[in-house]
Scaffold this active site. Structure first.
Site, PDB file in Angstrom:
ATOM      1  N   LYS A 210      67.932  27.776  23.913  1.00 26.63           N
ATOM      2  CA  LYS A 210      68.726  26.565  24.148  1.00 26.63           C
ATOM      3  C   LYS A 210      68.415  26.082  25.552  1.00 26.63           C
ATOM      4  CE  LYS A 210      73.283  24.507  23.673  1.00 26.63           C
ATOM      5  NZ  LYS A 210      73.006  23.508  24.725  1.00 26.63           N
ATOM      6  N   GLU A 259      63.787  18.284  23.313  1.00 26.47           N
ATOM      7  CA  GLU A 259      64.399  18.099  24.628  1.00 26.47           C
ATOM      8  C   GLU A 259      63.294  17.776  25.623  1.00 26.47           C
ATOM      9  OE1 GLU A 259      67.610  19.803  26.141  1.00 26.47           O
ATOM     10  OE2 GLU A 259      68.589  20.021  24.202  1.00 26.47           O
ATOM     11  N   PHE A 299      61.671  21.028  18.719  1.00 27.11           N
ATOM     12  CA  PHE A 299      62.175  22.110  17.873  1.00 27.11           C
ATOM     13  C   PHE A 299      62.394  21.694  16.422  1.00 27.11           C
ATOM     14  CE2 PHE A 299      65.841  20.586  20.469  1.00 27.11           C
ATOM     15  CZ  PHE A 299      66.561  19.938  19.476  1.00 27.11           C
TER      16      PHE A 299
END
Length: 511
Positions: A210, A259, A299
């Site tokens: 994460k 991200e 991802f």
């Protein structure tokens, strides 16, 4: 449709706690509206303006305006008035905005004035949330609620779906599908206390890093690349390195989820504020890129070369992702095929520890058989962080003392209730650097709706990430709980108040 109809429905919705009654009231209003009016009506009932910010503060609304005796103000005229107010700029802008606002209020009845004032100030809280509006649209049109919900997720705009649905009926929903170039709301994760609990709840899973970055959605169509944030704001021009990376992928057309993050020379994450500052900067992009380059990390893959992958399993989507995206641009992950196996669980725990040692937030555990639920906080994605954190909304702030004199310091923190209001959980002034204190003071002054001497009440728009040691009982606050040792980690301007954590989530942390 007259604004009076909307204002009356808003009052009636606020007066009932019944979800069924809220849906019935909204459905009745939608049936009476013209399709072209519905995007405006539905946005107002959610407490928002189509123009977002119009540059009008509480001081403009403080002086009363004599109301109109009878209702006669069309919704379309109100929207045009707000458009004119938002367009005002240059010398004398404040005075001109004030004149236009007073002109609008003078055409409104007392009830309409109350509604407009709440709408402008951001204080309109009648519980007409988007989820309730979706059910009401389904009821008004005869469409299946799940079909409406999916169209909104893929269409990116509740108003656009509402207009098409009420104009052409349920078959109009077929037009809202995943398309390259039209962003979709991202899938979100729920929370688990540790990796073991997540594996027990999900079964065969992937454990992924994460990252402490900014969520992005990247669409490539040949040489054309566009980039959006999680709130569907386009930021393509600010991220040339992401555009360049997308053009090197092994697919001509694709929609990717990931991200963007700033890394140091050892590939460790730099502070989140640096990444956020770089993403938010529109000035001298080449210079900003040179001084703080960003790295995209993907991802998930939602579409590739014309194939919609949303309904495919996470395992299938990742196989396609691995084919299209080179390993340095993919998130690090560990596959736990058999979560009941002791060795597998140990490896998952070791992977989590390594991720934390690399400076990342934690891990996200994703069920291998899960589809991509756009716009939903799905039960098949579980985030695991080592520190208790909540994304809360700032409701008010108190003036500081000593070296903080003249600064808005002590924050009043709120969690989201089911009806769209916010429950205060406590206060904190801890964790604030001098730079953050200065920024916070300026931003909260912009959001202030009233000044009480001790501090200001603000529009509930600003989301702040709070770390805490636990939740304990307290008779001082409305939900009977407060946070233990709350401290500010960072502000989350990439999140809206509607994405803040709920009271239910807070209560799950009770000790």
């Amino acid at each position: 449709m007259l604004l009076a109809d909307v204002a009356r429905t808003s009052r009636e919705v606020a007066a009932t706690a019944s979800r069924t009654e809220k849906v019935a009231l909204l459905a009745g209003l939608f049936r009476r509206a013209e399709p072209a009016e519905v995007p405006v009506v539905i946005t107002y009932l959610a407490g928002r303006l189509l123009q977002r910010r119009i540059g009008v503060g509480w001081s403009t609304l403080r002086e009363p305006v004599p109301p109109a005796a009878t209702a006669g103000l069309p919704v379309a005229a109100v929207d045009r008035a707000f458009g004119r107010i938002a367009a005002v700029s240059g010398q004398g802008a404040q005075a001109e905005r004030r004149r236009l606002v007073r002109e609008l209020l003078a055409a409104a009845t007392e009830e309409e004035q109350h509604f407009l004032t709440g709408l402008i100030s951001g204080e309109l809280r009648q519980g007409a949330l988007d989820a309730v509006a979706v059910e009401a649209l389904a009821s008004a049109s005869g469409a299946a609620p799940d079909a409406v919900r999916r169209a909104v997720m893929l269409g990116g705009s509740l108003g656009a779906v509402a207009e098409a649905l009420l104009d052409r009926g349920p078959e109009a929903l077929d037009a809202f599908r995943l398309e390259v170039g039209r962003p979709v709301q991202p899938m979100l994760a729920r929370t688990a206390k540790d990796v073991g609990e997540a594996l027990d709840r999900l079964g065969p899973s992937a454990v992924e890093e994460k990252l402490d970055g900014i969520r992005i959605q990247v669409h490539r169509d040949g040489d054309s690349v566009r980039v959006w944030t999680r709130t569907l704001d386009e930021i393509t021009g600010r991220l040339p390195e992401v555009v360049a990376a997308a053009r090197r992928l092994a697919a001509d057309r694709a929609v990717l989820d990931g991200e963007v993050i700033a890394l140091d020379t050892e590939r460790r994450p730099r502070p989140f504020q640096e990444t956020a500052g770089r993403v938010g900067s529109r000035l001298d992009v080449p210079g900003a890129q040179s001084s703080l380059p960003l790295s995209p990390v993907f991802f998930d893959l939602l579409s590739v070369d014309g194939r919609d992958l949303l309904a495919r399993s996470a395992a299938e989507r990742h196989a396609e992702l691995a084919r299209v995206v080179p390993e340095p641009l993919r998130v690090r992950r560990l596959v736990a095929e058999d979560p009941t196996d002791a060795v597998t669980r140990t490896r998952a725990e070791e992977f989590t520890a390594e991720t934390l040692a690399r400076g990342h937030e934690g891990v996200v555990v994703k069920a291998l058989d899960s589809a991509y639920s756009a716009g939903r906080r799905g039960a098949s994605w579980l985030k695991v962080k080592p520190v208790h954190t909540l994304d809360l909304v700032v409701l008010a702030a108190e003036w500081g003392h000593g070296r903080r004199t003249g600064k808005l310091s002590n924050l009043h923190l709120g969690a989201r209730r089911p009806d769209g209001t916010f429950a205060m959980l406590g206060k904190t002034f801890k964790g604030l650097t001098d730079a953050l204190l200065d920024w916070q003071t300026g931003r909260l002054r912009e959001l202030a709706v009233s000044d009480h001497g001790w501090g200001v009440t603000v529009r509930p728009e600003l989301v702040v990430e709070i770390a805490f040691d636990g939740v304990q009982r307290s008779t001082r606050y409305p939900e009977g709980v407060t946070l233990r040792f709350a401290r500010v980690l960072r502000y989350r301007e990439d999140k809206t108040a509607a994405e803040a954590d709920t009271v239910e989530t807070v209560l799950a942390h009770r000790v």
